[in-house]
Enzyme design. Structure first.
Site, mmCIF file in Angstrom:
data_model
loop_
_atom_site.group_PDB
_atom_site.id
_atom_site.type_symbol
_atom_site.label_atom_id
_atom_site.label_comp_id
_atom_site.label_asym_id
_atom_site.label_seq_id
_atom_site.Cartn_x
_atom_site.Cartn_y
_atom_site.Cartn_z
ATOM 1 N N THR A 52 10.177 -10.185 5.821
ATOM 2 C CA THR A 52 10.239 -9.918 4.383
ATOM 3 C C THR A 52 11.517 -10.511 3.800
ATOM 4 O OG1 THR A 52 8.893 -7.931 4.551
ATOM 5 C CG2 THR A 52 10.333 -8.084 2.635
ATOM 6 N N HIS B 54 6.867 -7.704 -4.234
ATOM 7 C CA HIS B 54 7.070 -6.384 -3.621
ATOM 8 C C HIS B 54 6.379 -5.294 -4.460
ATOM 9 C CE1 HIS B 54 9.596 -5.107 -0.132
ATOM 10 N NE2 HIS B 54 9.411 -3.901 -0.626
ATOM 11 N N ARG C 37 8.410 -3.282 -7.125
ATOM 12 C CA ARG C 37 9.307 -2.191 -6.711
ATOM 13 C C ARG C 37 10.775 -2.606 -6.610
ATOM 14 N NH1 ARG C 37 6.996 2.238 -4.144
ATOM 15 N NH2 ARG C 37 8.566 2.406 -2.507
ATOM 16 N N LYS D 132 7.185 -13.246 3.721
ATOM 17 C CA LYS D 132 6.626 -12.457 2.607
ATOM 18 C C LYS D 132 7.662 -12.309 1.498
ATOM 19 C CE LYS D 132 5.020 -7.705 1.761
ATOM 20 N NZ LYS D 132 6.154 -6.952 1.240
ATOM 21 N N GLN E 33 5.816 -6.268 10.407
ATOM 22 C CA GLN E 33 6.793 -6.735 9.398
ATOM 23 C C GLN E 33 8.208 -6.347 9.799
ATOM 24 O OE1 GLN E 33 8.160 -4.117 7.002
ATOM 25 N NE2 GLN E 33 9.694 -5.619 6.349
ATOM 26 N N TYR F 232 12.369 -6.432 8.563
ATOM 27 C CA TYR F 232 13.472 -6.708 7.638
ATOM 28 C C TYR F 232 14.604 -7.331 8.445
ATOM 29 C CZ TYR F 232 11.665 -3.965 3.675
ATOM 30 O OH TYR F 232 10.939 -3.502 2.603
ATOM 31 N N ARG G 47 14.492 3.405 -7.417
ATOM 32 C CA ARG G 47 13.345 3.502 -8.318
ATOM 33 C C ARG G 47 13.458 4.838 -9.066
ATOM 34 N NH1 ARG G 47 11.754 0.125 -4.207
ATOM 35 N NH2 ARG G 47 11.831 1.820 -2.708
ATOM 36 N N TYR H 133 6.802 8.521 -5.205
ATOM 37 C CA TYR H 133 7.222 7.555 -4.180
ATOM 38 C C TYR H 133 6.211 6.410 -4.055
ATOM 39 C CZ TYR H 133 8.468 5.434 0.258
ATOM 40 O OH TYR H 133 8.806 4.520 1.218
HETATM 41 C C1 LIG Z 1 5.660 2.975 -0.794
HETATM 42 C C2 LIG Z 1 5.823 1.509 -0.492
HETATM 43 C C3 LIG Z 1 6.671 1.115 0.528
HETATM 44 C C4 LIG Z 1 6.839 -0.242 0.823
HETATM 45 N N1 LIG Z 1 7.621 -0.606 1.877
HETATM 46 C C5 LIG Z 1 7.685 -1.917 2.253
HETATM 47 C C6 LIG Z 1 8.369 -2.299 3.447
HETATM 48 O O1 LIG Z 1 8.921 -1.468 4.174
HETATM 49 N N2 LIG Z 1 8.388 -3.626 3.758
HETATM 50 C C7 LIG Z 1 7.782 -4.581 2.976
HETATM 51 O O2 LIG Z 1 7.821 -5.774 3.309
HETATM 52 N N3 LIG Z 1 7.125 -4.229 1.853
HETATM 53 C C8 LIG Z 1 7.053 -2.927 1.478
HETATM 54 N N4 LIG Z 1 6.351 -2.571 0.360
HETATM 55 C C9 LIG Z 1 5.716 -3.624 -0.454
HETATM 56 C C10 LIG Z 1 4.304 -3.918 0.026
HETATM 57 O O3 LIG Z 1 4.303 -4.521 1.288
HETATM 58 C C11 LIG Z 1 3.578 -4.861 -0.933
HETATM 59 O O4 LIG Z 1 4.356 -6.021 -1.128
HETATM 60 C C12 LIG Z 1 3.299 -4.222 -2.297
HETATM 61 O O5 LIG Z 1 2.983 -2.865 -2.168
HETATM 62 C C13 LIG Z 1 2.132 -4.944 -2.956
HETATM 63 O O6 LIG Z 1 1.933 -4.514 -4.252
HETATM 64 P P1 LIG Z 1 0.871 -3.391 -4.666
HETATM 65 O O7 LIG Z 1 1.490 -2.092 -4.263
HETATM 66 O O8 LIG Z 1 0.760 -3.541 -6.142
HETATM 67 O O9 LIG Z 1 -0.390 -3.670 -3.925
HETATM 68 C C14 LIG Z 1 6.175 -1.223 0.046
HETATM 69 C C15 LIG Z 1 5.312 -0.805 -0.979
HETATM 70 C C16 LIG Z 1 5.129 0.539 -1.254
HETATM 71 C C17 LIG Z 1 4.183 0.931 -2.353
#
Ligand SMILES: Cc1cc2nc3c(=O)[nH]c(=O)nc-3n(C[C@H](O)[C@H](O)[C@H](O)COP(=O)(O)O)c2cc1C
Length: 412
Positions: free
Chosen positions: A184, A304, A307, A280, A154, A156, A193, A51
């Site tokens: 976001t 993101h 992801r 973002k 943050q 959505y 994923r 995850y």
């Molecule tokens: C497990 C996980 C959950 C995430 N959930 C959100 C979220 O709910 N809202 C959001 O704006 N970004 C979410 N993100 C993205 C992060 O805010 C961020 O953009 C991203 O992790 C940055 O890249 P990095 O993991 O390589 O540092 C999530 C990232 C991960 C790893």
């Protein structure tokens, strides 16, 4: 009763990880974030690691983010005295001890039960920005108690009934004295994923024997689960039944959230939210221009963390074009692929005022539990200092003067 003395932050200018015996000990075992990642893989159940660590498709976006950072070269200048002073920055009128923050994350307590609390406490202690995710495990009111000086929130898009829930969350954020609201933009549609799915994280959620076996054979995780209980989605509680389980919350998310914010909607949030507003997930200079024209105060250049879609460019590669387009009219920040303080300095050299990390903090949690997030912040701060010192910049603000070779830079 919560022990608040442990959470009192030091003034930004006084936070020096290297002075702390706890840091020195942990540093010996985990000298970089990638050591934490390796340990996390063995320390948590497989579904938790997949995850936190898995990306869209075959992880191509994650690989591109990392390669793009690695390709950025910084040319040092000598002849200045670099005494490695503190690396504090000011963002939206508030002082932080370093240009690094915790990115918003949904479901971090899947990775480590109690994760939100540990992330918030670490950010407050070190005095760096902490962005609570809407789908995080803790209410924003609780986060405001733990991290009053560093809390961002943050959101959505929750557009049903004329944004009733979205606007209610804005009201709650204001009442909780959240400093910065982050919208976001980069999840217009849901994605799956593959690594997550293959490890059993599906909707509807049907835990299988492998998942239970994984928990039972991960003693630290099991202890933390015992202490903090199963993942919750605190912020959504007022809008779901008291008895809502994970499936109910997933159904709620499907029903209430989704779609990208339109520019008209951004303008409506701008009207309601009087404090700093950040968008973002921007990757195109024209979108950054549009944000500025709507009175947005900051932008996080982000894909993101790889992801959502594999084919997106690495944010570090579009950063120069976006900083040029913004031209100082808003604060430009970046995330996606940050694994070290050196990556933060690369982003600063290319025009960002701060960088955020997501997965790095989850690797810290997976490896060290409650202690992990602070160790990640400490590592990043020490690496930012030494990287700045190496290239002959005395402060983060001097990084943009450094000569950079950036072969991947995108020209629009
Ligand atoms: C497990 C996980 C959950 C995430 N959930 C959100 C979220 O709910 N809202 C959001 O704006 N970004 C979410 N993100 C993205 C992060 O805010 C961020 O953009 C991203 O992790 C940055 O890249 P990095 O993991 O390589 O540092 C999530 C990232 C991960 C790893």
């Amino acid at each position: 009763m919560q022990d608040t003395t442990a959470l009192v932050p030091l003034p930004a200018q006084d936070y020096v990880p290297a002075d702390n015996p706890r840091f020195v000990n942990l540093h010996r075992r985990f000298p970089t974030v990638l050591y934490l990642r390796r340990h996390a893989r063995r320390h948590v159940p497989r579904f938790a690691f997949e995850y936190m660590d898995g990306g869209a498709g075959a992880d191509g976006g994650i690989a591109r983010n990392w390669c793009a950072f690695d390709a950025v070269e910084l040319v040092p200048r000598y002849g200045v005295t670099t005494a490695l002073p503190p690396v504090g920055v000011e963002l939206f009128g508030r002082r932080y001890s370093a240009p690094i923050g915790v990115a918003p994350m949904g479901g971090p307590s899947i990775v480590w039960p109690g994760a939100d609390r540990h992330l918030a406490a670490a950010a407050q202690r070190a005095r760096v920005p902490y962005v609570l995710g809407l789908v995080g495990g803790m209410t924003l009111e609780r986060a405001a108690e733990i991290a009053p000086d560093v809390l961002w929130f943050q959101l959505y898009r929750c557009s049903r009934n004329e944004h009733a829930i979205g606007f209610d969350l804005v009201r709650r954020a204001e009442a909780a004295r959240v400093h910065v609201l982050v919208l976001t933009a980069d999840v217009p549609v849901r994605t799956t994923r593959p690594r997550e799915v293959a490890a059993g994280i599906t909707s509807p959620f049907r835990p299988d024997l492998r998942m239970f076996a994984g928990i039972l054979t991960s003693p630290g995780y099991l202890r933390s689960l015992w202490k903090h209980g199963q993942p919750r989605f605190g912020n959504l509680k007022p809008y779901t039944a008291d008895t809502a389980n994970v499936d109910d919350v997933a159904a709620f998310v499907r029903r209430e959230m989704g779609g990208a914010f339109t520019w008209d909607e951004v303008a409506r949030y701008r009207e309601r939210w009087k404090r700093p507003l950040v968008i973002k997930g921007i990757l195109h200079p024209a979108d950054a221009e549009r944000c500025v024209s709507l009175g947005v105060d900051g932008i996080v250049v982000s894909n993101h963390g790889g992801r959502q879609v594999e084919a997106l460019p690495a944010p570090i590669d579009v950063l120069p074009a976006i900083t040029r387009a913004v031209g100082g009219r808003a604060t430009v920040m970046l995330d996606s692929g940050v694994r070290s303080g050196l990556d933060v300095v690369r982003a600063l050299a290319l025009g960002a005022e701060a960088a955020f990390a997501g997965k790095a903090f989850l690797w810290g949690l997976g490896a060290l539990g409650a202690e992990g997030p602070l160790h990640v912040i400490d590592l990043m701060i020490e690496e930012i200092k030494s990287s700045l010192g190496q290239i002959g910049a005395l402060r983060p603000a001097q990084a943009p003067a450094v000569t950079v070779r950036h072969p991947g830079a995108l020209h629009f």
